[in-house]
Design a protein around this motif. Structure first.
Motif, PDB file in Angstrom:
ATOM      1  N   MET A 193       0.842  -1.184   0.000  1.00 54.77           N
ATOM      2  CA  MET A 193       0.000   0.000   0.000  1.00 54.77           C
ATOM      3  C   MET A 193       0.884   1.242   0.000  1.00 54.77           C
ATOM      4  SD  MET A 193      -2.933  -1.208   2.739  1.00 54.77           S
ATOM      5  CE  MET A 193      -3.838   0.283   2.677  1.00 54.77           C
ATOM      6  N   THR A 194       0.367   2.290  -0.643  1.00 59.94           N
ATOM      7  CA  THR A 194       1.101   3.552  -0.644  1.00 59.94           C
ATOM      8  C   THR A 194       0.997   4.198   0.743  1.00 59.94           C
ATOM      9  OG1 THR A 194      -0.793   4.880  -1.292  1.00 59.94           O
ATOM     10  CG2 THR A 194       0.525   3.909  -3.081  1.00 59.94           C
ATOM     11  N   ASP A 195       1.824   5.205   0.978  1.00 65.40           N
ATOM     12  CA  ASP A 195       1.766   5.928   2.247  1.00 65.40           C
ATOM     13  C   ASP A 195       0.389   6.563   2.440  1.00 65.40           C
ATOM     14  OD1 ASP A 195       4.362   5.256   2.878  1.00 65.40           O
ATOM     15  OD2 ASP A 195       5.221   7.166   2.226  1.00 65.40           O
ATOM     16  N   ALA A 196      -0.172   7.124   1.382  1.00 67.61           N
ATOM     17  CA  ALA A 196      -1.484   7.771   1.470  1.00 67.61           C
ATOM     18  C   ALA A 196      -2.579   6.751   1.800  1.00 67.61           C
ATOM     19  CB  ALA A 196      -1.805   8.495   0.168  1.00 67.61           C
ATOM     20  N   GLU A 197      -2.495   5.575   1.182  1.00 69.50           N
ATOM     21  CA  GLU A 197      -3.485   4.527   1.460  1.00 69.50           C
ATOM     22  C   GLU A 197      -3.372   4.035   2.898  1.00 69.50           C
ATOM     23  OE1 GLU A 197      -3.790   2.665  -3.061  1.00 69.50           O
ATOM     24  OE2 GLU A 197      -2.253   1.945  -1.675  1.00 69.50           O
ATOM     25  N   MET A 198      -2.147   3.902   3.381  1.00 65.76           N
ATOM     26  CA  MET A 198      -1.945   3.459   4.760  1.00 65.76           C
ATOM     27  C   MET A 198      -2.453   4.511   5.744  1.00 65.76           C
ATOM     28  SD  MET A 198      -1.233   0.941   6.390  1.00 65.76           S
ATOM     29  CE  MET A 198      -0.076  -0.155   7.067  1.00 65.76           C
ATOM     30  N   LYS A 209      -7.232  -2.420  11.668  1.00 68.83           N
ATOM     31  CA  LYS A 209      -7.040  -2.207  10.232  1.00 68.83           C
ATOM     32  C   LYS A 209      -7.591  -3.389   9.442  1.00 68.83           C
ATOM     33  CE  LYS A 209      -2.909   0.343  11.225  1.00 68.83           C
ATOM     34  NZ  LYS A 209      -1.474   0.205  11.288  1.00 68.83           N
ATOM     35  N   THR A 210      -7.408  -4.593   9.969  1.00 66.11           N
ATOM     36  CA  THR A 210      -7.940  -5.788   9.306  1.00 66.11           C
ATOM     37  C   THR A 210      -9.460  -5.726   9.227  1.00 66.11           C
ATOM     38  OG1 THR A 210      -6.066  -7.113  10.050  1.00 66.11           O
ATOM     39  CG2 THR A 210      -8.050  -8.313   9.403  1.00 66.11           C
ATOM     40  N   ALA A 211     -10.111  -5.301  10.298  1.00 68.72           N
ATOM     41  CA  ALA A 211     -11.571  -5.195  10.299  1.00 68.72           C
ATOM     42  C   ALA A 211     -12.050  -4.156   9.291  1.00 68.72           C
ATOM     43  CB  ALA A 211     -12.079  -4.853  11.700  1.00 68.72           C
ATOM     44  N   VAL A 212     -11.336  -3.045   9.184  1.00 64.13           N
ATOM     45  CA  VAL A 212     -11.698  -2.015   8.205  1.00 64.13           C
ATOM     46  C   VAL A 212     -11.575  -2.585   6.792  1.00 64.13           C
ATOM     47  CG1 VAL A 212     -11.016   0.208   7.201  1.00 64.13           C
ATOM     48  CG2 VAL A 212     -11.082  -0.072   9.689  1.00 64.13           C
ATOM     49  N   LEU A 213     -10.499  -3.303   6.513  1.00 59.73           N
ATOM     50  CA  LEU A 213     -10.313  -3.888   5.185  1.00 59.73           C
ATOM     51  C   LEU A 213     -11.371  -4.945   4.892  1.00 59.73           C
ATOM     52  CD1 LEU A 213      -6.435  -4.140   5.050  1.00 59.73           C
ATOM     53  CD2 LEU A 213      -7.905  -2.608   3.727  1.00 59.73           C
ATOM     54  N   ARG A 214     -11.734  -5.727   5.885  1.00 60.72           N
ATOM     55  CA  ARG A 214     -12.793  -6.730   5.683  1.00 60.72           C
ATOM     56  C   ARG A 214     -14.124  -6.057   5.358  1.00 60.72           C
ATOM     57  NH1 ARG A 214     -10.947 -10.355  10.732  1.00 60.72           N
ATOM     58  NH2 ARG A 214      -9.559 -11.758   9.615  1.00 60.72           N
ATOM     59  N   GLN A 215     -14.462  -5.003   6.099  1.00 59.09           N
ATOM     60  CA  GLN A 215     -15.707  -4.281   5.825  1.00 59.09           C
ATOM     61  C   GLN A 215     -15.682  -3.670   4.429  1.00 59.09           C
ATOM     62  OE1 GLN A 215     -16.583  -1.366   8.824  1.00 59.09           O
ATOM     63  NE2 GLN A 215     -17.324  -2.904  10.273  1.00 59.09           N
ATOM     64  N   ALA A 216     -14.552  -3.102   4.059  1.00 61.01           N
ATOM     65  CA  ALA A 216     -14.422  -2.495   2.740  1.00 61.01           C
ATOM     66  C   ALA A 216     -14.598  -3.533   1.639  1.00 61.01           C
ATOM     67  CB  ALA A 216     -13.066  -1.794   2.612  1.00 61.01           C
ATOM     68  N   LEU A 272      -6.199   4.229   5.828  1.00 62.89           N
ATOM     69  CA  LEU A 272      -6.580   3.041   6.586  1.00 62.89           C
ATOM     70  C   LEU A 272      -6.441   3.298   8.089  1.00 62.89           C
ATOM     71  CD1 LEU A 272      -7.437   0.099   6.800  1.00 62.89           C
ATOM     72  CD2 LEU A 272      -5.040  -0.545   6.376  1.00 62.89           C
ATOM     73  N   GLU A 273      -5.334   3.916   8.483  1.00 62.05           N
ATOM     74  CA  GLU A 273      -5.114   4.216   9.899  1.00 62.05           C
ATOM     75  C   GLU A 273      -6.153   5.198  10.429  1.00 62.05           C
ATOM     76  OE1 GLU A 273      -1.025   5.415   9.796  1.00 62.05           O
ATOM     77  OE2 GLU A 273      -0.308   3.348   9.927  1.00 62.05           O
ATOM     78  N   GLU A 274      -6.507   6.207   9.625  1.00 64.69           N
ATOM     79  CA  GLU A 274      -7.517   7.183  10.041  1.00 64.69           C
ATOM     80  C   GLU A 274      -8.882   6.532  10.203  1.00 64.69           C
ATOM     81  OE1 GLU A 274      -7.387  10.427   7.240  1.00 64.69           O
ATOM     82  OE2 GLU A 274      -5.312  10.884   7.751  1.00 64.69           O
ATOM     83  N   LEU A 275      -9.277   5.692   9.249  1.00 65.87           N
ATOM     84  CA  LEU A 275     -10.557   4.990   9.363  1.00 65.87           C
ATOM     85  C   LEU A 275     -10.557   4.048  10.556  1.00 65.87           C
ATOM     86  CD1 LEU A 275     -11.408   4.143   5.654  1.00 65.87           C
ATOM     87  CD2 LEU A 275     -12.816   5.462   7.231  1.00 65.87           C
ATOM     88  N   SER A 276      -9.462   3.371  10.764  1.00 69.67           N
ATOM     89  CA  SER A 276      -9.339   2.447  11.877  1.00 69.67           C
ATOM     90  C   SER A 276      -9.542   3.179  13.204  1.00 69.67           C
ATOM     91  CB  SER A 276      -7.962   1.777  11.839  1.00 69.67           C
ATOM     92  OG  SER A 276      -7.758   0.980  12.973  1.00 69.67           O
ATOM     93  N   ALA A 277      -8.909   4.326  13.351  1.00 68.16           N
ATOM     94  CA  ALA A 277      -9.041   5.106  14.586  1.00 68.16           C
ATOM     95  C   ALA A 277     -10.440   5.682  14.727  1.00 68.16           C
ATOM     96  CB  ALA A 277      -7.992   6.225  14.600  1.00 68.16           C
ATOM     97  N   ARG A 278     -10.975   6.240  13.646  1.00 73.14           N
ATOM     98  CA  ARG A 278     -12.300   6.879  13.693  1.00 73.14           C
ATOM     99  C   ARG A 278     -13.405   5.876  13.989  1.00 73.14           C
ATOM    100  NH1 ARG A 278     -12.374  10.068   8.986  1.00 73.14           N
ATOM    101  NH2 ARG A 278     -13.504   8.480   7.849  1.00 73.14           N
ATOM    102  N   LYS A 279     -13.288   4.674  13.451  1.00 70.37           N
ATOM    103  CA  LYS A 279     -14.314   3.646  13.636  1.00 70.37           C
ATOM    104  C   LYS A 279     -14.022   2.741  14.829  1.00 70.37           C
ATOM    105  CE  LYS A 279     -16.620   4.847  10.011  1.00 70.37           C
ATOM    106  NZ  LYS A 279     -17.943   5.414  10.127  1.00 70.37           N
ATOM    107  N   ASP A 280     -12.862   2.935  15.478  1.00 70.03           N
ATOM    108  CA  ASP A 280     -12.434   2.111  16.604  1.00 70.03           C
ATOM    109  C   ASP A 280     -12.421   0.628  16.220  1.00 70.03           C
ATOM    110  OD1 ASP A 280     -11.484   1.658  19.172  1.00 70.03           O
ATOM    111  OD2 ASP A 280     -13.493   1.392  20.018  1.00 70.03           O
ATOM    112  N   LEU A 281     -11.821   0.358  15.059  1.00 70.96           N
ATOM    113  CA  LEU A 281     -11.690  -0.999  14.531  1.00 70.96           C
ATOM    114  C   LEU A 281     -10.230  -1.251  14.181  1.00 70.96           C
ATOM    115  CD1 LEU A 281     -14.662  -0.958  11.994  1.00 70.96           C
ATOM    116  CD2 LEU A 281     -14.598  -2.229  14.148  1.00 70.96           C
TER     117      LEU A 281
END
Length: 60
Positions: free
Chosen positions: A1-6, A20-27, A9-18
């Protein structure tokens, strides 16, 4: 993954309290569902509740 993609992912993970794997699974599940609906001929449309403006999302 690019730096921007990572970072995204980190921002969504923190915002959703999930994890990174859970965010990718949902996506992935969301993308599978959208792809199946588009394959059947459905459209994905966003509508603003206030202005009623609509925008169609095109999947590639």
């Amino acid at each position: 993954m690019t730096d921007a993609e990572m970072r995204a992912l980190e921002e969504l993970s923190a915002r959703k309290d999930l994890s990174k794997t859970a965010v990718l699974r949902q996506a992935l599940r969301l993308y599978q569902m959208l792809d199946a609906r588009v394959e059947k001929g459905d459209k994905l449309v966003f509508e603003n509740d206030v202005t009623r403006d609509k925008a169609e999302l095109m999947l590639l």
